[in-house]
Enzyme design. Sequence first.
Site, PDB file in Angstrom:
ATOM      1  N   THR A   1       1.621  -4.445   4.205  1.00 24.23           N
ATOM      2  CA  THR A   1       1.468  -4.731   5.637  1.00 24.23           C
ATOM      3  C   THR A   1       0.859  -6.112   5.920  1.00 24.23           C
ATOM      4  O   THR A   1       1.007  -6.629   7.021  1.00 24.23           O
ATOM      5  CB  THR A   1       0.574  -3.664   6.300  1.00 24.23           C
ATOM      6  OG1 THR A   1      -0.674  -3.614   5.609  1.00 24.23           O
ATOM      7  CG2 THR A   1       1.245  -2.304   6.275  1.00 24.23           C
ATOM      8  N   ASP A   2       0.192  -6.696   4.921  1.00 19.98           N
ATOM      9  CA  ASP A   2      -0.521  -7.950   5.202  1.00 19.98           C
ATOM     10  C   ASP A   2       0.410  -9.079   5.653  1.00 19.98           C
ATOM     11  O   ASP A   2       0.010  -9.940   6.443  1.00 19.98           O
ATOM     12  CB  ASP A   2      -1.302  -8.413   3.961  1.00 19.98           C
ATOM     13  CG  ASP A   2      -2.482  -7.496   3.641  1.00 19.98           C
ATOM     14  OD1 ASP A   2      -2.718  -6.529   4.388  1.00 19.98           O
ATOM     15  OD2 ASP A   2      -3.171  -7.756   2.633  1.00 19.98           O
TER      16      ASP A   2
ATOM     17  N   THR B   1       0.820  -1.220   0.000  1.00 21.62           N
ATOM     18  CA  THR B   1       0.000   0.000   0.000  1.00 21.62           C
ATOM     19  C   THR B   1       0.850   1.264   0.000  1.00 21.62           C
ATOM     20  O   THR B   1       0.475   2.262  -0.617  1.00 21.62           O
ATOM     21  CB  THR B   1      -0.920  -0.013   1.242  1.00 21.62           C
ATOM     22  OG1 THR B   1      -1.773  -1.150   1.146  1.00 21.62           O
ATOM     23  CG2 THR B   1      -1.779   1.228   1.333  1.00 21.62           C
TER      24      THR B   1
ATOM     25  N   SER C   1       1.504  -7.511  -0.845  1.00 23.85           N
ATOM     26  CA  SER C   1       2.241  -8.528  -0.086  1.00 23.85           C
ATOM     27  C   SER C   1       1.540  -9.880   0.020  1.00 23.85           C
ATOM     28  O   SER C   1       2.208 -10.895   0.226  1.00 23.85           O
ATOM     29  CB  SER C   1       2.652  -7.994   1.285  1.00 23.85           C
ATOM     30  OG  SER C   1       1.570  -7.881   2.158  1.00 23.85           O
TER      31      SER C   1
HETATM   32  N1  ASP Z   1      -3.011  -3.868   2.785  1.00 23.13           N
HETATM   33  C1  ASP Z   1      -1.774  -4.199   2.292  1.00 23.13           C
HETATM   34  C2  ASP Z   1      -0.665  -3.171   2.505  1.00 23.13           C
HETATM   35  O1  ASP Z   1      -0.651  -2.529   3.450  1.00 23.13           O
HETATM   36  C3  ASP Z   1      -1.655  -4.777   0.983  1.00 23.13           C
HETATM   37  C4  ASP Z   1      -0.342  -5.458   1.016  1.00 23.13           C
HETATM   38  O2  ASP Z   1      -0.031  -6.051   2.052  1.00 23.13           O
HETATM   39  O3  ASP Z   1       0.393  -5.334   0.067  1.00 23.13           O
HETATM   40  O4  ASP Z   1       0.208  -2.963   1.766  1.00 23.13           O
END
Ligand code: ASP
Length: 327
Positions: free
Chosen positions: A89-90, A13, A57
Site C-alpha cells: 500500500t505504501d 502486506t 512496495s
Molecule cells: N505497509 C505496506 C503494505 O501495505 C508495505 C508495502 O507497501 O509493501 O503493503
Amino acid sequence: MVRRIAVIGMGGTIAMAPGAGGGVVPALDAADLVVAVPGLAELDLEITARGLRSLPSPSLGFGDLVALSAAVRAEIDAGATGVVVTHGTDTIEETAIFLDLTVDSPVPVVVTGAMRAPTSAGADGPANLFAAINVAAAESARGLGTLVVMSDEVHGARFVRKGHTSSTAAFVSPGFGPLGLVVEGEPRLRGTPRVPLRLPAGPNVDQLRVGLVTVALGDDGELLRRGGDAFDGIVLAGLGAGHVPAGMVPLVAGLAARVPVVLASRTGSGPVLRHTYGYPGSERDLLDRGLLHAGFLDPAKARVLLLLLLADGADRDRIASAFEHYR
Ligand code: ASP
C-alpha cells in the site's frame, strides 16, 4: 461470455507472513491470496493468478513498474476481461497512475492491497481482494482506467492517495471522493472516464531520474542547490497553493531554465493555483519564471507523469499540455 480475471502479485502486506527476524515480510504468492478469499469460488469467473514480484512496495522501482505494465497488457491481449494487481500500500498510488497512463485499454485494471497482514486479527486482504475482483469483472468499470479498491471503496488512479499510516480506511481521494463503492460484493460506480493521455512504458523509464523535493518553512534550497543537477526533471512539493520562500526563487528559476520543474503542492489536497498571489515565490511568480503546473496531481503522481513524459522525449510544451489534463 466467460469473464476471465488475471491476478498479478507484486508483494506487499497483503502477501506477508512473520519473518525469521521479527515483523512481517513478503511470503505468499498471488495464488495463495486467491485461494484464501471466501466466496470467490461461487462467482461465475475464471480466475488465474501469478506472481511477478514479491517485494515490500517501498523497494519497487520503475523497472518493476515497466515489467508490471507489460504483464498487464499481456494478460489483456491474452483475453483477460479484468486485471487485478495485489501490491503494497505504501506506493500503490504511484503504481496506479503509472498503469493508468501506460495501459491503453478499456479493460478494468484494479490495484489492491492490505493494511493488515494475513496473520493479523482482522486482516483486510481477503475482503479487499474479493472487492477488487468484483470491480475488475464489472462492465461499469470499463473505460475508467486504473482503479484502486480498498475497504470497499473504488478510487480513481489520478485522485487516490494513502492518507493514513495504519488505518484500514487509509485510502482517500482528497477533494474528489471515491468513484464508487462495493456493496454486498456489487460494484456501484459513478466514475468519470480516465483522461485521454497514454504514454509508453519503455525500458528507458528506468534510466531517468526525476527528483521530488518538499519545500519547508525557512528552506533556503540547499538540497536542490547541492543535488538539483543530478536530475532530468524535478517536482517541487511547494507550500500551500504552490509557493516557495522568496530566497529560493533564483535557484528554482535557474533549475527551471535547465530541466522541467513541475510545481505541485505539499498540502495533500487541491490544485496548485495560477494567478492569486503575486509576491516573490508565489505561484504566479514561479509559473512566470518557467515552472510547470501540476494541476491537482499530488507530488508523487506528478513525478510519475513527468518521468513517463521525459522518457518519451517530450519537450516543455508537451509536458505543459499533458499536465493540463489534470486542471
Ligand atoms: N505497509 C505496506 C503494505 O501495505 C508495505 C508495502 O507497501 O509493501 O503493503
